[in-house]
Design a protein around this motif. Structure first.
Motif, mmCIF file in Angstrom:
data_model
loop_
_atom_site.group_PDB
_atom_site.id
_atom_site.type_symbol
_atom_site.label_atom_id
_atom_site.label_comp_id
_atom_site.label_asym_id
_atom_site.label_seq_id
_atom_site.Cartn_x
_atom_site.Cartn_y
_atom_site.Cartn_z
ATOM 1 N N TYR A 62 -12.919 -33.591 -37.239
ATOM 2 C CA TYR A 62 -12.633 -33.202 -38.612
ATOM 3 C C TYR A 62 -11.132 -33.210 -38.817
ATOM 4 O O TYR A 62 -10.341 -33.033 -37.885
ATOM 5 N N VAL A 63 -10.741 -33.468 -40.057
ATOM 6 C CA VAL A 63 -9.338 -33.501 -40.455
ATOM 7 C C VAL A 63 -9.105 -32.400 -41.473
ATOM 8 O O VAL A 63 -9.873 -32.267 -42.439
ATOM 9 N N SER A 64 -8.079 -31.620 -41.262
ATOM 10 C CA SER A 64 -7.710 -30.541 -42.176
ATOM 11 C C SER A 64 -6.436 -30.921 -42.924
ATOM 12 O O SER A 64 -5.582 -31.643 -42.396
ATOM 13 N N THR A 65 -6.313 -30.425 -44.144
ATOM 14 C CA THR A 65 -5.091 -30.600 -44.926
ATOM 15 C C THR A 65 -4.635 -29.229 -45.405
ATOM 16 O O THR A 65 -5.452 -28.392 -45.790
ATOM 17 N N CYS A 66 -3.330 -29.006 -45.405
ATOM 18 C CA CYS A 66 -2.824 -27.694 -45.796
ATOM 19 C C CYS A 66 -1.369 -27.831 -46.216
ATOM 20 O O CYS A 66 -0.734 -28.877 -46.016
ATOM 21 N N ALA A 67 -0.844 -26.783 -46.807
ATOM 22 C CA ALA A 67 0.558 -26.766 -47.211
ATOM 23 C C ALA A 67 1.450 -26.878 -45.987
ATOM 24 O O ALA A 67 1.164 -26.310 -44.931
ATOM 25 N N GLY A 68 2.522 -27.642 -46.112
ATOM 26 C CA GLY A 68 3.471 -27.726 -45.017
ATOM 27 C C GLY A 68 3.980 -26.346 -44.647
ATOM 28 O O GLY A 68 4.253 -25.511 -45.516
ATOM 29 N N GLY A 69 4.065 -26.098 -43.338
ATOM 30 C CA GLY A 69 4.490 -24.790 -42.871
ATOM 31 C C GLY A 69 3.358 -23.854 -42.553
ATOM 32 O O GLY A 69 3.584 -22.771 -42.007
ATOM 33 N N THR A 70 2.122 -24.226 -42.883
ATOM 34 C CA THR A 70 0.969 -23.386 -42.561
ATOM 35 C C THR A 70 0.760 -23.359 -41.048
ATOM 36 O O THR A 70 0.863 -24.380 -40.376
ATOM 37 N N ALA A 71 0.483 -22.191 -40.502
ATOM 38 C CA ALA A 71 0.190 -22.081 -39.082
ATOM 39 C C ALA A 71 -0.998 -22.964 -38.733
ATOM 40 O O ALA A 71 -1.960 -23.063 -39.502
ATOM 41 N N VAL A 72 -0.938 -23.597 -37.573
ATOM 42 C CA VAL A 72 -1.979 -24.547 -37.196
ATOM 43 C C VAL A 72 -3.354 -23.886 -37.165
ATOM 44 O O VAL A 72 -4.339 -24.458 -37.640
ATOM 45 N N ASP A 73 -3.440 -22.668 -36.624
ATOM 46 C CA ASP A 73 -4.744 -22.002 -36.566
ATOM 47 C C ASP A 73 -5.321 -21.790 -37.952
ATOM 48 O O ASP A 73 -6.530 -21.887 -38.163
ATOM 49 N N ALA A 74 -4.445 -21.486 -38.919
ATOM 50 C CA ALA A 74 -4.916 -21.305 -40.297
ATOM 51 C C ALA A 74 -5.278 -22.648 -40.922
ATOM 52 O O ALA A 74 -6.272 -22.760 -41.644
ATOM 53 N N CYS A 75 -4.490 -23.665 -40.641
ATOM 54 C CA CYS A 75 -4.733 -24.986 -41.227
ATOM 55 C C CYS A 75 -6.067 -25.553 -40.761
ATOM 56 O O CYS A 75 -6.860 -26.052 -41.561
ATOM 57 N N ARG A 76 -6.339 -25.461 -39.463
ATOM 58 C CA ARG A 76 -7.552 -26.082 -38.926
ATOM 59 C C ARG A 76 -8.808 -25.263 -39.195
ATOM 60 O O ARG A 76 -9.905 -25.675 -38.820
ATOM 61 N N ALA A 77 -8.656 -24.124 -39.868
ATOM 62 C CA ALA A 77 -9.832 -23.346 -40.260
ATOM 63 C C ALA A 77 -10.536 -23.947 -41.466
ATOM 64 O O ALA A 77 -11.602 -23.484 -41.860
#
Length: 702
Positions: free
Chosen positions: A120-135
């Motif tokens: 799976y691929v996650s997208t998030c705001a730049g600067g988001t912690a990786v653990d939060a992004c990949r959730a």
């Protein structure tokens, strides 16, 4: 393979940074539910659904993550990230150039290609912690497929977004389509419409573009929300959607849809409007030939020109409002959304089909929409044994303005719907809201086509297990509520079999059928025939003098094989035949839903047939003449040709009536729904037969 431009601009390349870290192992088969801060007009592809996942709690509640909403600024599509390689547990941060002042989110079309394993691929705001992004999950890549999905991503510091790949290797592409900006900025509001088809199976050749002129475009419209589907393609290709007037070289440098031969693919897109009257978009096909469908779900309209129903996007924390809802062919359900803001006119919903048995399409539309209208457009194209997702912007309907309708056309599937946001007119934003509500279970409003909910043994029926073969030799006997772990043989007249499952047994070395009868007056009602030990030796029913009512037959070679007169098949579901490429006789199994070797007075009505390799109805005249066959009101989608008629030495089929049937396009021979010799055609009645899109079915010469 994606046939798409390879070069990224130097500015984009220099603006991107890549990081990698070791992360705790998470199975790619169990992906998180989307939790992006901003939901999209065309939203992230939903999570890949675990086969054993349990239903979400019925008491789901909605949490609004913004109180003022956002307005939209469309752009000409342009590529901002080009074939970036990513390894397992890695991130890639991209700076979006040219963002307007104050931009809070960006709308992208993201594509994964060269995929080595499911991920799976996650997208998030730049600067988001990786653990939060990949959730959260934006895309669910699979090997052998180029997967595209529309997603809105919050912008981080310096107008950055971050991409995360969970496992395996792949390459990512991103095309920019627009920005969301604060409500006090210049921008557009979303004006929903009941989905309607604006383009129907338009044929495109390689490197061909066509202008789509939209009717009924509201004054001040800046962009259109479309669901674009490609079908009947003969080569791997990509489809681009652009404002008319953009140079074709620029238009074709981005993509919205990636298609493979034999696969129907849909994606939600938002396209800036172009043309002199601001009512046109251009569609481009890169390779091979394909047919393209486009359904309109709404428009973005300049705030100064928008109607009072046009709304800003109020994102919500993703909320599951339909969880693994079983849906058979022709089933429609009403989904009531919880905690709808006062005045909301549309909802952003992510739809996922899973546990699917055959190719189908899913329509989604406002509550209270007539099904005859709802089914004229589609939102999703399920395929067997794959989890398929797409986003939908849906006008709200129903007596309280808080409902949508979801309809499945063929086969069986389990549907999931995740609510991502509402569109609310500015005048009602901030008004007091009603008390929180929970999500009621969906309400089934139509299951007119036979399927899993209305054929076979009724749910809850208590069955007595019979181990071994079962023979009925008493005239007028009633066989009821049995689970027969062997073969059923009828050797008496006027027998009724109801609420019974016949499964067969192991150890066959010669041809056998689950049920066999030539006795007069046999009735099989509300029963299921399915091989517990599938084999190229096993058929469903063989014989004649029988009436089938609401019978579910599957998992066998030929579901019904007729060898004589007086047969009625009604309100039944014949599907998912067992196919074997090689048998002891040295050839494959020519599977049929109904095979008629000889017989007179045979009627098939209101029955769904799919999943056969050879034909839904094969008239062979192998052992004698066939006459007076009525095939009416059925839904069929299978075979090399769906109906295949052979005369052999017995001449034309007298009294053949094929009328008022619906056919699908999933035949091995293109557009081969009815195949018959001219001599049979000359004496047959063939009328009012249509494809699922309303096109008229023509008879092919056999």
């Amino acid at each position: 393979m994606i046939h798409s431009p390879l070069a990224a601009s130097s500015a984009e390349s220099s603006a991107a940074t890549r990081t990698a870290r070791t992360a705790p192992y998470r199975s790619a088969h169990r992906l998180p539910r989307p939790t992006s801060v901003l939901a999209a007009l065309a939203l992230a592809v939903a999570t890949l659904v675990p086969a054993t996942a349990s239903a979400a709690p019925a008491a789901a509640t909605v949490t609004v993550s913004s109180t003022s909403g956002g307005v939209y600024q469309p752009t000409d599509p342009r590529r901002v990230m080009s074939f970036v390689p990513m390894g397992p547990a890695s991130t890639y941060t991209l700076t979006i150039t040219g963002a307007p002042a104050g931009a809070t989110a960006v709308q992208l079309n993201v594509t994964a290609t060269a995929v080595s394993q499911r991920s799976y691929v996650s997208t998030c705001a730049g600067g988001t912690a990786v653990d939060a992004c990949r959730a959260s999950s934006a895309l669910n890549p699979e090997p052998g497929y180029d997967i595209a999905g529309s997603v809105i991503v919050p912008l981080g510091s310096g107008n950055t977004v971050t991409f995360y790949n969970n496992q395996g290797s792949l390459k990512l592409i991103a095309d920019l389509e627009g920005f969301f900006v604060p409500a006090d900025s210049t921008g557009s509001l979303f004006s929903p419409v009941a989905p309607y088809r604006a383009l129907s199976f338009a044929q495109f050749g390689p490197k061909e573009s066509k202008v789509l002129t939209l009717s009924g475009v509201p004054a001040g419209a800046t962009a259109v929300a479309l669901n674009v589907t490609s079908t009947r393609q003969n080569a791997s290709t990509y489809i681009s959607a652009c404002p008319t007037g953009q140079a074709l070289a620029q238009c074709s440098a981005s993509s919205n849809l990636n298609a493979l031969p034999g696969v129907d693919v849909a994606n939600a897109v938002v396209v800036k409007l172009g043309g002199a009257a601001q009512n046109q978009v251009t569609l481009y096909n890169n390779a091979g030939t394909t047919s393209i469908i486009a359904d309109v779900t709404g428009y973005y309209v300049d705030a100064a020109s928008a109607s009072s129903a046009a709304g800003r996007l109020l994102p919500v924390a993703p909320t599951r409002v339909m969880s693994f809802q079983p849906m058979g062919a022709g089933t429609a359900v009403v989904v009531t959304l919880p905690n709808v803001p006062v005045g909301a006119t549309a909802a952003a919903v992510n739809l996922t089909s899973t546990r699917t048995t055959s190719t189908s399409y899913v329509s989604a539309c406002p509550g209270s929409t007539a099904l005859s209208t709802c089914t004229k457009a589609s939102s999703l194209n399920p395929r067997a044994n794959r989890d398929i997702s797409n986003s939908a912007l849906l006008q709200l309907g129903g007596p309280n303005g808080n409902q949508i309708i979801v309809y499945n056309n063929a086969g069986s599937t389990a549907m999931i719907a995740d609510l991502q946001g509402f569109f609310v007119p500015p005048a009602t934003i901030g008004l007091p809201q009603p008390p929180p509500t929970t999500t009621p279970p969906p309400t089934v409003i139509a299951s007119g086509l036979p399927g899993p909910t209305n054929t076979g043994v009724p749910a809850g029926a208590a069955l007595t297990v019979v181990n071994g073969d079962y023979t009925v030799s008493t005239p007028g006997a009633v066989v009821s509520n049995l689970d027969i772990r062997g073969y059923l043989r009828i050797k008496a007249d006027n027998v009724t079999v109801k609420n019974t499952i016949v499964r067969g047994r192991d150890g066959l070395t010669t041809s056998m059928s689950l049920v066999q009868s030539t006795s007069a007056g046999l009735q099989i009602v509300d029963s299921e025939l399915v091989a517990a030990y599938p084999s190229y030796y096993i058929d469903g029913f063989v014989g004649n003098n029988v009436t089938f009512t609401r019978v579910n037959i599957h998992g066998v070679v030929d579901t019904i094989k007729l060898t004589g007169d007086n047969v009625l098949i009604q309100d039944s579901w014949l599907h998912d035949n067992s196919y074997y490429a090689m048998t002891p006789s040295g050839h494959d199994t020519h599977t049929d839903n109904i095979q008629i070797q000889k017989g007179n007075n045979i009627t098939v009505r209101n029955t769904v047939m799919s999943g056969s390799r050879n034909a839904a109805m094969m008239i062979t005249q192998d052992t004698g003449p066939v006459s007076n066959v009525v095939w009416s009101g059925n839904h069929a989608d299978s075979g090399s040709c769906t109906i295949n008629i052979a005369e052999k030495t017995y001449g034309p089929i007298r009294g053949l009536n094929l009328s008022n049937n619906i056919f699908g396009y999933n035949t091995e021979i293109d557009h081969c729904s009815i195949l018959m010799p001219d001599t049979t055609k000359a004496v047959a009645t063939v009328a009012s037969n249509y494809y699922t899109d309303g096109a008229v079915v023509a008879v092919k010469r056999g």
